[in-house]
Motif scaffolding. Structure first.
Motif, PDB file in Angstrom:
ATOM      1  N   ALA A 172       0.831  -1.205   0.000  1.00 53.60           N
ATOM      2  CA  ALA A 172       0.000   0.000   0.000  1.00 53.60           C
ATOM      3  C   ALA A 172       0.866   1.255   0.000  1.00 53.60           C
ATOM      4  N   LEU A 173       1.950   1.243   0.787  1.00 60.20           N
ATOM      5  CA  LEU A 173       2.858   2.389   0.840  1.00 60.20           C
ATOM      6  C   LEU A 173       3.511   2.619  -0.517  1.00 60.20           C
ATOM      7  N   VAL A 174       3.996   1.532  -1.149  1.00 61.95           N
ATOM      8  CA  VAL A 174       4.628   1.655  -2.466  1.00 61.95           C
ATOM      9  C   VAL A 174       3.626   2.192  -3.485  1.00 61.95           C
ATOM     10  N   ALA A 175       2.390   1.687  -3.460  1.00 59.13           N
ATOM     11  CA  ALA A 175       1.376   2.120  -4.420  1.00 59.13           C
ATOM     12  C   ALA A 175       1.062   3.607  -4.269  1.00 59.13           C
ATOM     13  N   VAL A 176       0.946   4.088  -3.031  1.00 61.14           N
ATOM     14  CA  VAL A 176       0.646   5.500  -2.797  1.00 61.14           C
ATOM     15  C   VAL A 176       1.797   6.380  -3.285  1.00 61.14           C
ATOM     16  N   LEU A 177       3.029   5.989  -2.968  1.00 61.71           N
ATOM     17  CA  LEU A 177       4.186   6.782  -3.369  1.00 61.71           C
ATOM     18  C   LEU A 177       4.324   6.826  -4.896  1.00 61.71           C
ATOM     19  N   LEU A 178       4.120   5.679  -5.552  1.00 65.67           N
ATOM     20  CA  LEU A 178       4.260   5.639  -7.009  1.00 65.67           C
ATOM     21  C   LEU A 178       3.139   6.411  -7.697  1.00 65.67           C
ATOM     22  N   TYR A 179       1.940   6.363  -7.139  1.00 58.23           N
ATOM     23  CA  TYR A 179       0.836   7.140  -7.707  1.00 58.23           C
ATOM     24  C   TYR A 179       1.154   8.637  -7.637  1.00 58.23           C
ATOM     25  N   GLU A 180       1.664   9.078  -6.500  1.00 59.09           N
ATOM     26  CA  GLU A 180       1.999  10.497  -6.342  1.00 59.09           C
ATOM     27  C   GLU A 180       3.172  10.875  -7.236  1.00 59.09           C
ATOM     28  N   LEU A 181       4.152   9.966  -7.361  1.00 55.91           N
ATOM     29  CA  LEU A 181       5.319  10.248  -8.185  1.00 55.91           C
ATOM     30  C   LEU A 181       4.946  10.307  -9.666  1.00 55.91           C
ATOM     31  N   ARG A 182       4.021   9.444 -10.077  1.00 55.47           N
ATOM     32  CA  ARG A 182       3.604   9.415 -11.485  1.00 55.47           C
ATOM     33  C   ARG A 182       2.997  10.745 -11.918  1.00 55.47           C
ATOM     34  N   ARG A 183       2.382  11.460 -11.013  1.00 57.35           N
ATOM     35  CA  ARG A 183       1.778  12.744 -11.339  1.00 57.35           C
ATOM     36  C   ARG A 183       2.823  13.817 -11.596  1.00 57.35           C
ATOM     37  N   ARG A 184       4.054  13.591 -11.159  1.00 59.03           N
ATOM     38  CA  ARG A 184       5.074  14.636 -11.227  1.00 59.03           C
ATOM     39  C   ARG A 184       6.288  14.283 -12.097  1.00 59.03           C
ATOM     40  N   VAL A 185       6.545  12.992 -12.286  1.00 63.05           N
ATOM     41  CA  VAL A 185       7.705  12.560 -13.072  1.00 63.05           C
ATOM     42  C   VAL A 185       7.214  11.661 -14.206  1.00 63.05           C
ATOM     43  N   PRO A 186       7.374  12.061 -15.470  1.00 61.09           N
ATOM     44  CA  PRO A 186       6.874  11.261 -16.597  1.00 61.09           C
ATOM     45  C   PRO A 186       7.559   9.896 -16.676  1.00 61.09           C
ATOM     46  N   ILE A 187       6.799   8.894 -17.111  1.00 61.56           N
ATOM     47  CA  ILE A 187       7.364   7.573 -17.383  1.00 61.56           C
ATOM     48  C   ILE A 187       7.759   7.525 -18.857  1.00 61.56           C
ATOM     49  N   TRP A 188       9.042   7.350 -19.121  1.00 61.87           N
ATOM     50  CA  TRP A 188       9.525   7.245 -20.499  1.00 61.87           C
ATOM     51  C   TRP A 188      10.895   6.582 -20.465  1.00 61.87           C
ATOM     52  N   PRO A 189      11.432   6.132 -21.613  1.00 58.66           N
ATOM     53  CA  PRO A 189      12.630   5.282 -21.595  1.00 58.66           C
ATOM     54  C   PRO A 189      13.874   5.906 -20.986  1.00 58.66           C
ATOM     55  N   LEU A 190      14.006   7.225 -20.982  1.00 54.62           N
ATOM     56  CA  LEU A 190      15.206   7.856 -20.438  1.00 54.62           C
ATOM     57  C   LEU A 190      14.978   8.433 -19.049  1.00 54.62           C
ATOM     58  N   SER A 191      14.083   7.857 -18.276  1.00 53.27           N
ATOM     59  CA  SER A 191      13.818   8.314 -16.922  1.00 53.27           C
ATOM     60  C   SER A 191      14.622   7.491 -15.919  1.00 53.27           C
ATOM     61  N   PRO A 192      15.649   8.068 -15.273  1.00 52.21           N
ATOM     62  CA  PRO A 192      16.390   7.321 -14.252  1.00 52.21           C
ATOM     63  C   PRO A 192      15.505   6.872 -13.094  1.00 52.21           C
ATOM     64  N   VAL A 193      14.555   7.716 -12.690  1.00 55.24           N
ATOM     65  CA  VAL A 193      13.698   7.386 -11.555  1.00 55.24           C
ATOM     66  C   VAL A 193      12.889   6.128 -11.844  1.00 55.24           C
ATOM     67  N   TRP A 194      12.213   6.079 -12.974  1.00 51.03           N
ATOM     68  CA  TRP A 194      11.375   4.929 -13.286  1.00 51.03           C
ATOM     69  C   TRP A 194      12.195   3.714 -13.685  1.00 51.03           C
ATOM     70  N   LEU A 195      13.409   3.918 -14.185  1.00 50.32           N
ATOM     71  CA  LEU A 195      14.305   2.795 -14.453  1.00 50.32           C
ATOM     72  C   LEU A 195      14.620   2.038 -13.164  1.00 50.32           C
TER      73      LEU A 195
END
Length: 430
Positions: free
Chosen positions: A10-33
């Motif tokens: 639940a903690l991971v899901a909440v953090l990733l949901y909030e992060l997704r709103r601010r950091v785009p998911i795309w192939p050159l993203s270090p965060v999402w990598l």
């Protein structure tokens, strides 16, 4: 254990949901990598080891541990992911940097490219000098470093050189330059193969990412990208099998490939590839369950000073599973406990969130080389945390920071752009 899993998920899901709103998911993203890598290794490592084989000397890792120990390791992977995401969100909140959404476009091909090609070959030559040209052809030991500084620098620049090769191959008109770029990429593959290093597996992915930077909206670039993701795991067992040979180097290794006696009959190559891709999971369990690591080991690994100015070289032999397999970072931090491990991943998440934003900004301004360097260091961080000791994982972060400092010192950034919140970043360098 089940309530703890539910709470962590639940903690991971909440953090990733909030992060997704601010950091785009795309192939050159270090965060999402990093996040994708840790979640995949955690869940697949816990569930997929029964379908995999291990290379000689690592078999016991797949049969030794209880279900409870493996469950604790999965919890640790989730905890590291949550700590990293929390650090990434913290940078977003503290920096108050404007959003830079990603919009992929097709770039026109350019003239020139010779300078980028020279840089790509320069990093390859540096790596070859560090190992020694004669040692690349034939040697009797696994690792040699007649010029240690050149080898360390060359290894750090592998993702940059390979990425530039892909960028030049797809982004420029000259057939001669294109041929040179492909030749450089083949050179990296051969040199890393001769070294019997896991870095060989990142060559296809980094080449594809370089091509993606040149033509992000191109179908060819996208095919290369997804193809690289599929091919790279299959390459992982190759250097690990080769390093067990009595004779090392291109000449003996090609002889082994010619007969197929050691590689293609090594049980099943696909299941061996799965085993090596998931090895970091039981390895982390092994390291965490071993005797407690000392504080001196921690400070030696975290120190940015050269190894000869610390006690690391005296300590390093104690941080090995066997002659070819070092402890991994995630296991070492698990050994130290959640306070040390969580702080480390939060700090790295904080920094790589800044790097993620800077890559989008630099690509917007046309600074492709900077972006490839920064992303390359981030990719190395993922590889080293799962396969190598803590000191090896700190190096890409320190190199990245040093690179940013050099850029700030020697290159003017120019006038600042307004970056309206809803203005898309078109990843195009034409």
């Amino acid at each position: 254990m089940i309530p703890l899993f539910a709470l962590m998920l639940a903690l991971v899901a909440v953090l990733l949901y909030e992060l997704r709103r601010r950091v785009p998911i795309w192939p050159l993203s270090p965060v999402w990598l990093i996040i994708a890598g840790y979640l995949a290794l955690g869940f697949l490592g816990r569930c997929g080891m029964k379908w995999s084989y291990a290379v000689y000397g690592q078999e016991f890792l797949f049969i030794t541990f209880s279900s409870g120990a493996l469950d604790r390791t999965l919890l640790w992977f989730l905890f590291c992911t949550a700590s990293f995401a929390a650090g990434a969100l913290l940078w977003v909140w503290v920096s108050q940097s404007p959003d830079l959404p990603v919009e992929l476009g097709v770039s026109g091909k350019r003239d020139g490219g010779a300078v980028w090609l020279i840089v790509a070959f320069g990093a390859l030559v540096l790596l070859a000098i560090g190992v020694g040209p004669e040692n690349l052809l034939y040697r009797t030991t696994y690792q040699t470093s007649p010029v240690a500084w050149a080898r360390i620098g060359g290894e750090a620049l592998i993702p940059v050189g390979v990425g530039l090769s892909g960028y030049v191959a797809l982004g420029f008109e000259s057939r001669l330059v294109k041929a040179g770029a492909i030749l450089a990429a083949i050179g990296y593959l051969l040199v890393t193969f001769a070294m019997a290093t896991r870095f060989m597996a990142v060559v296809p992915v980094m080449f594809a990412l370089g091509a993606f930077c040149a033509q992000p909206g191109s179908r060819t670039a996208q095919i290369l990208f997804y193809g690289g993701i599929l091919v790279s795991p299959l390459l992982v067992p190759v250097p690990l099998v080769m390093r067990n040979q009595g004779e090392q180097g291109l000449i003996p290794f090609f002889s082994v490939l010619g007969t197929g006696a050691e590689l293609f009959t090594h049980q099943h190559i696909l299941r061996s590839a799965i085993g090596q891709a998931l090895l970091s999971f039981p390895l982390a369990t092994f390291v965490a369950e071993r005797h407690p690591l000392s504080t001196s080991v921690l400070w030696s690994c975290l120190s940015p000073m050269p190894g000869r100015m610390t006690s690391f070289y005296e300590i390093y032999p104690t941080l090995m599973l066997n002659s070819f397999t070092p402890y991994n970072t995630i296991g070492m931090l698990m050994n130290y406990g959640p306070l040390i491990g969580g702080s480390f991943y939060m700090a790295v998440g904080f920094y790589l969130s800044h790097v993620d934003w800077k890559i989008r900004r630099d690509l917007r301004r046309g600074y492709v080389l900077r972006s490839l360097v920064l992303f390359g260091f981030s990719a190395f961080f993922l590889l080293t945390t799962t396969e190598y000791v803590l000191r090896s994982s700190c190096r890409p972060i320190y190199y990245s920071i040093a690179f940013e400092m050099l850029i700030a010192l020697f290159f003017a950034e120019g006038a600042k752009e307004p970056y309206p919140a809803q203005q898309p970043a078109r990843i195009s360098v034409s």
